[in-house]
Scaffold this motif. Structure first.
Motif, PDB file in Angstrom:
ATOM      1  N   ASN A  65       0.843  -1.191  -0.052  1.00 24.93           N
ATOM      2  CA  ASN A  65      -0.527  -0.184   0.188  1.00 24.93           C
ATOM      3  C   ASN A  65       0.460   1.093  -0.081  1.00 24.93           C
ATOM      4  OD1 ASN A  65      -2.304  -1.433   0.433  1.00 24.93           O
ATOM      5  ND2 ASN A  65      -2.699  -1.658   2.453  1.00 24.93           N
ATOM      6  N   VAL A  66       0.872   1.995  -1.099  1.00 25.70           N
ATOM      7  CA  VAL A  66       1.445   3.322  -0.389  1.00 25.70           C
ATOM      8  C   VAL A  66       0.227   4.326  -1.069  1.00 25.70           C
ATOM      9  CG1 VAL A  66       2.786   4.213  -2.463  1.00 25.70           C
ATOM     10  CG2 VAL A  66       3.131   2.427  -1.867  1.00 25.70           C
ATOM     11  N   VAL A  67       0.239   5.118  -0.329  1.00 21.62           N
ATOM     12  CA  VAL A  67      -0.428   6.464   0.036  1.00 21.62           C
ATOM     13  C   VAL A  67       0.107   8.086  -0.151  1.00 21.62           C
ATOM     14  CG1 VAL A  67      -2.107   7.745   0.814  1.00 21.62           C
ATOM     15  CG2 VAL A  67      -2.270   6.082   0.938  1.00 21.62           C
ATOM     16  N   LEU A  68      -0.148   8.313  -1.077  1.00 23.49           N
ATOM     17  CA  LEU A  68       0.690  10.311  -1.493  1.00 23.49           C
ATOM     18  C   LEU A  68      -0.619  11.090  -1.608  1.00 23.49           C
ATOM     19  CD1 LEU A  68       3.895   9.770  -4.420  1.00 23.49           C
ATOM     20  CD2 LEU A  68       4.030   9.684  -2.038  1.00 23.49           C
ATOM     21  N   GLU A  69      -0.099  12.550  -0.792  1.00 26.94           N
ATOM     22  CA  GLU A  69      -1.310  13.562  -0.966  1.00 26.94           C
ATOM     23  C   GLU A  69      -0.099  14.422  -1.458  1.00 26.94           C
ATOM     24  OE1 GLU A  69      -4.028  14.577   2.393  1.00 26.94           O
ATOM     25  OE2 GLU A  69      -2.568  15.821   2.739  1.00 26.94           O
ATOM     26  N   LEU A  70      -0.751  15.370  -2.153  1.00 29.33           N
ATOM     27  CA  LEU A  70      -0.126  16.218  -3.488  1.00 29.33           C
ATOM     28  C   LEU A  70      -1.184  17.212  -2.850  1.00 29.33           C
ATOM     29  CD1 LEU A  70       1.860  14.432  -4.734  1.00 29.33           C
ATOM     30  CD2 LEU A  70       0.964  15.745  -7.281  1.00 29.33           C
ATOM     31  N   THR A  71      -0.489  18.413  -2.683  1.00 28.09           N
ATOM     32  CA  THR A  71      -0.862  19.757  -2.899  1.00 28.09           C
ATOM     33  C   THR A  71      -0.735  20.939  -3.296  1.00 28.09           C
ATOM     34  OG1 THR A  71      -1.841  19.653   0.021  1.00 28.09           O
ATOM     35  CG2 THR A  71      -1.772  21.779  -0.752  1.00 28.09           C
ATOM     36  N   ALA A  72      -1.497  21.107  -4.367  1.00 25.71           N
ATOM     37  CA  ALA A  72      -0.775  22.672  -5.554  1.00 25.71           C
ATOM     38  C   ALA A  72      -1.442  23.571  -5.032  1.00 25.71           C
ATOM     39  CB  ALA A  72      -1.100  22.029  -7.250  1.00 25.71           C
ATOM     40  N   GLU A  73      -1.007  24.775  -4.762  1.00 28.97           N
ATOM     41  CA  GLU A  73      -1.045  25.912  -4.197  1.00 28.97           C
ATOM     42  C   GLU A  73      -0.305  27.230  -4.473  1.00 28.97           C
ATOM     43  OE1 GLU A  73      -2.211  27.128   0.603  1.00 28.97           O
ATOM     44  OE2 GLU A  73      -0.566  25.565  -0.017  1.00 28.97           O
ATOM     45  N   ASN A  74      -0.873  27.933  -4.684  1.00 33.12           N
ATOM     46  CA  ASN A  74      -0.599  29.338  -4.591  1.00 33.12           C
ATOM     47  C   ASN A  74      -1.529  30.685  -4.320  1.00 33.12           C
ATOM     48  OD1 ASN A  74      -2.705  29.898  -7.045  1.00 33.12           O
ATOM     49  ND2 ASN A  74      -0.533  29.786  -8.264  1.00 33.12           N
ATOM     50  N   ALA A  75      -1.230  31.811  -4.308  1.00 28.78           N
ATOM     51  CA  ALA A  75      -3.132  32.749  -3.953  1.00 28.78           C
ATOM     52  C   ALA A  75      -3.876  32.658  -5.185  1.00 28.78           C
ATOM     53  CB  ALA A  75      -1.774  34.143  -4.579  1.00 28.78           C
ATOM     54  N   LYS A  76      -4.354  31.976  -5.806  1.00 37.12           N
ATOM     55  CA  LYS A  76      -5.314  31.584  -7.090  1.00 37.12           C
ATOM     56  C   LYS A  76      -6.007  30.754  -6.133  1.00 37.12           C
ATOM     57  CE  LYS A  76      -3.259  33.359 -10.765  1.00 37.12           C
ATOM     58  NZ  LYS A  76      -2.911  33.318 -11.974  1.00 37.12           N
ATOM     59  N   GLY A  77      -5.496  29.780  -5.578  1.00 39.49           N
ATOM     60  CA  GLY A  77      -5.946  28.680  -4.549  1.00 39.49           C
ATOM     61  C   GLY A  77      -5.238  27.136  -4.570  1.00 39.49           C
ATOM     62  N   GLY A  92      -2.232   3.521  -4.189  1.00 39.83           N
ATOM     63  CA  GLY A  92      -1.601   2.794  -4.887  1.00 39.83           C
ATOM     64  C   GLY A  92      -1.437   0.914  -3.936  1.00 39.83           C
ATOM     65  N   THR A  93      -2.239   0.115  -4.607  1.00 40.66           N
ATOM     66  CA  THR A  93      -2.237  -1.017  -4.102  1.00 40.66           C
ATOM     67  C   THR A  93      -1.881  -2.604  -5.517  1.00 40.66           C
ATOM     68  OG1 THR A  93      -4.364  -1.574  -4.703  1.00 40.66           O
ATOM     69  CG2 THR A  93      -3.442  -0.804  -2.363  1.00 40.66           C
ATOM     70  N   ALA A  94      -0.698  -3.652  -3.985  1.00 40.18           N
ATOM     71  CA  ALA A  94      -0.783  -4.373  -5.240  1.00 40.18           C
ATOM     72  C   ALA A  94      -0.338  -5.393  -4.186  1.00 40.18           C
ATOM     73  CB  ALA A  94       1.005  -3.988  -5.881  1.00 40.18           C
ATOM     74  N   SER A  95      -0.681  -7.176  -4.682  1.00 33.92           N
ATOM     75  CA  SER A  95      -0.629  -8.247  -4.568  1.00 33.92           C
ATOM     76  C   SER A  95       0.751  -9.150  -5.309  1.00 33.92           C
ATOM     77  CB  SER A  95      -1.910  -9.077  -3.696  1.00 33.92           C
ATOM     78  OG  SER A  95      -3.017  -8.002  -3.165  1.00 33.92           O
ATOM     79  N   ARG A  96       0.919  -9.879  -4.765  1.00 40.81           N
ATOM     80  CA  ARG A  96       1.765 -10.504  -5.307  1.00 40.81           C
ATOM     81  C   ARG A  96       2.003 -12.443  -4.341  1.00 40.81           C
ATOM     82  NH1 ARG A  96       8.108  -9.625  -7.344  1.00 40.81           N
ATOM     83  NH2 ARG A  96       8.621 -12.043  -7.581  1.00 40.81           N
ATOM     84  N   SER A  97       2.443 -13.054  -4.680  1.00 40.14           N
ATOM     85  CA  SER A  97       1.772 -14.324  -4.362  1.00 40.14           C
ATOM     86  C   SER A  97       3.465 -15.424  -5.283  1.00 40.14           C
ATOM     87  CB  SER A  97       0.596 -15.204  -3.865  1.00 40.14           C
ATOM     88  OG  SER A  97      -0.342 -14.559  -3.216  1.00 40.14           O
ATOM     89  N   ASN A 118       8.952  -0.800  -5.171  1.00 47.14           N
ATOM     90  CA  ASN A 118       9.062  -0.170  -6.373  1.00 47.14           C
ATOM     91  C   ASN A 118       8.282  -0.403  -7.417  1.00 47.14           C
ATOM     92  OD1 ASN A 118      12.115   0.933  -5.346  1.00 47.14           O
ATOM     93  ND2 ASN A 118      12.631  -0.690  -5.504  1.00 47.14           N
ATOM     94  N   ASP A 119       7.629  -0.905  -7.855  1.00 44.28           N
ATOM     95  CA  ASP A 119       6.235  -1.437  -9.340  1.00 44.28           C
ATOM     96  C   ASP A 119       5.285  -0.700  -8.306  1.00 44.28           C
ATOM     97  OD1 ASP A 119       7.876  -2.473 -10.336  1.00 44.28           O
ATOM     98  OD2 ASP A 119       6.747  -4.687 -10.138  1.00 44.28           O
ATOM     99  N   VAL A 142       2.116   4.569  -8.602  1.00 43.32           N
ATOM    100  CA  VAL A 142       1.955   5.959  -8.075  1.00 43.32           C
ATOM    101  C   VAL A 142       2.606   6.613  -8.783  1.00 43.32           C
ATOM    102  CG1 VAL A 142       1.109   7.152  -6.086  1.00 43.32           C
ATOM    103  CG2 VAL A 142       0.857   4.958  -5.978  1.00 43.32           C
ATOM    104  N   LEU A 143       2.883   6.692  -9.356  1.00 43.85           N
ATOM    105  CA  LEU A 143       3.737   8.387  -9.802  1.00 43.85           C
ATOM    106  C   LEU A 143       3.238   7.881 -11.363  1.00 43.85           C
ATOM    107  CD1 LEU A 143       7.614   7.637  -8.656  1.00 43.85           C
ATOM    108  CD2 LEU A 143       6.017   9.707  -8.192  1.00 43.85           C
ATOM    109  N   LYS A 144       2.669   6.972 -12.154  1.00 41.39           N
ATOM    110  CA  LYS A 144       2.713   7.484 -12.654  1.00 41.39           C
ATOM    111  C   LYS A 144       1.056   7.484 -13.425  1.00 41.39           C
ATOM    112  CE  LYS A 144       1.337   4.495 -17.119  1.00 41.39           C
ATOM    113  NZ  LYS A 144       2.024   2.850 -17.210  1.00 41.39           N
TER     114      LYS A 144
END
Length: 189
Positions: A125-137, A145-150, A165-166, A171-173
């Motif tokens: 499990n991978v969780v990233l939060e992005l905040t894009a911010e400036n004076a306009k908002g 992203g989640t993945a399972s493998r056996s 890594n995968d 998530v980056l993609k």
């Protein structure tokens, strides 16, 4: 002098005898863009890691023995560097001081491994939060992203490394291909 040599020897032997922490390589790959979204719009990029623990995997062998696994590289810095490459390929100029800021928060990055001598099950499990911010908002988005493998046999560090890594690369993609984020940054930055 003999006591000092004896004390140094004891410390050295204790260090050699203590178990080494498991470590994996963390090498996220940026999803680069062939076509620029913008032309030289500046932004600053910062990141922070808010995970409660710094390990990236927990190995559970089923006998009340859970071992944490860490990365050799700093996870937050690896993700930040990949995002710098990603946004630079889209035409953004990442600078130190800009009125446009993008903040990345690493909320989760964990591979849970249950394994025996005969088989293993991994869940990432991978969780990233992005905040894009400036004076306009401000735009806040969470990417998960989640993945399972056996597999057969017990999980190796290479297996854990691959799953981690995968999952981060997925998530980056997702961030690179997010039209809402691109449109927001194109219009407001």
């Amino acid at each position: 002098m003999k006591k000092l040599v004896l004390a140094a020897s004891v410390v050295l032997l204790a260090a050699c005898a203590s178990p080494q922490q498991e470590q994996v390589n963390f090498a996220p790959k940026a999803t680069t863009s062939a076509a620029k979204v913008v032309e030289n719009k500046s932004m600053s990029l910062s990141s922070k890691d808010v995970r409660t623990a710094q390990y990236v995997a927990l190995l559970d062998n089923g006998r009340s023995n859970i071992t944490p696994v860490h990365t050799r590289q700093n996870l937050r810095i690896g993700i930040e560097n990949a995002l710098v490459n990603q946004f630079s390929s889209q035409g953004f100029q990442v600078t130190v001081n800009s009125e446009n800021s993008l903040n990345v928060e690493v909320q989760e990055a964990l591979v849970s491994v249950k394994h025996t001598v005969m088989e293993n099950d991994m869940t990432a499990n991978v969780v990233l939060e992005l905040t894009a911010e400036n004076a306009k908002g401000k735009l806040v988005k969470t990417y998960t992203g989640t993945a399972s493998r056996s597999g057969l046999m017990s999980a190796s560090n290479d297996d854990i490394e691959t799953v981690l890594n995968d999952t981060v690369n997925l998530v980056l993609k997702e961030i690179a291909n997010d039209k809402e984020l691109q449109d927001y940054m194109k219009e407001r930055f």
